[in-house]
Design a protein around this motif. Structure first.
Motif: not given
Ligand SMILES: C[S@@+](CC[C@H](N)C(=O)[O-])C[C@H]1O[C@@H](n2cnc3c(N)ncnc32)[C@H](O)[C@@H]1O
Length: 293
Positions: A117-137
């Motif tokens: 869902x866009x709301x969940x995925x948007x939050x995930x990408x934002x948190x991973x960005x803040x953590x500096x975690x580079x997911x290859x997905x």
């Protein structure tokens, strides 16, 4: 789920995974250093510093942590076997805050596609960005109830998925939240991108958990309904093989997570996983069969 907010249940299960870091090394089944950040970065950092150790012994929390350890591990094991056999594509359908692409080194050569869902995925990408975690997905947003599922395979192909190559699809912690039409449409969509050699790993609730819940389960059911993510769907284990068969999958294994716990954990911990109504099923894309329409 609610349209305007990320999934809360996704945050809870992800936090449960990282809370597993509080277990002693000799019983821990899975390592996850990311999951709690999606609900609270402060909680994540406390877990990493081994604060809250006592929480892992509080009965309800202990059961939750151990259940998430077992559920995550059985799927990780099936995925690792797929990759060891040469599979190189993974779809996380209803990915939530699943961080397998960051957690599992064996996925280094695997193309990963996350759908949510866009709301969940948007939050995930934002948190991973803040953590500096580079997911290859590769990310695709979709509402499984509101958008036609028959269009999803094409969207995945546009994102780079090769529908002629074997794919491992994980549908973890999602089926119980969907309507029956969305379940049916999802399975038919998954089948479309599941070439020979593909696998579908899913968790589900035995129907009894939805229609005849125990007192404790009734309380959890009320909480998830209250936050806008009601449980809606389950199968009986007896009906599952035919249901999957009509949609082009053949069941490889179906087990209660309580039984998996007995295989994976010392007996004194396995008893806390309990409840035979939470299950894990692994299916293969059936070859050369007519899919019932
Ligand atoms: C309990 S979470 C499980 C997340 C993840 N698979 C895991 O096990 O950690 C349920 C997931 O299903 C997604 N979901 C539920 N209903 C959905 C819908 N109608 N459309 C898209 N995603 C949905 C939520 O956004 C959430 O990520």
């Amino acid at each position: 789920m609610r349209d305007d907010a990320p999934s809360r249940t996704a945050a809870w299960v992800a936090a449960g995974r990282q809370l597993g870091m509080l277990l002693p090394d000799n019983v821990r089944l899975v390592e996850d250093h990311y999951g709690a950040a999606f609900s609270s970065p402060a909680l994540a950092s406390l877990i990493e510093r081994q604060g809250l150790r006592a929480a892992a012994n509080v009965p309800g929390i202990r059961s939750w942590i151990l259940y998430m350890q077992v559920r995550t591990r059985v799927i990780d094991d099936a995925l690792r076997a797929f990759v060891a056999g040469g599979g190189r594509q993974l779809v996380l359908l209803g990915a939530g805050y699943d961080c397998r692409p960051l957690r599992i080194p064996e996925l280094a050569e695997t193309s990963v596609f996350e759908v949510d869902h866009p709301a969940t995925q948007g939050h995930k990408r934002s948190v991973l960005g803040t953590l500096g975690a580079l997911s290859p997905s590769h990310y695709v947003t979709w509402d499984f109830e509101a958008r036609p599922m028959e269009d999803l395979p094409e969207a995945l192909e546009q994102a780079g998925l090769d529908a002629t190559a074997p794919t491992f699809t994980i549908w973890e912690g999602v089926t119980m939240y969907l309507s029956e039409p969305a379940i049916d449409a999802s399975l038919r969509a998954i089948r479309t991108w599941s070439a020979a050699g593909s696998r579908l790993a899913m968790t589900y609730f035995a129907k009894s958990r939805i229609v005849k819940p125990s007192l404790m389960t009734r309380a959890i059911k009320a909480v998830v309904a209250q936050i806008g993510e009601p449980w809606r769907f389950g199968w009986t284990p007896e009906e599952l093989p035919a249901y999957l068969g009509e949609r082009g999958f053949s069941l490889v294994s179906d087990l209660a997570l309580a039984d998996a716990a007995r295989e994976l954990l010392p007996r004194e911990l396995a008893v806390h996983v309990g409840h035979p109504d939470r299950r894990f099923a692994l299916s293969a894309a059936a070859e050369s069969i007519a899919v019932a329409r």
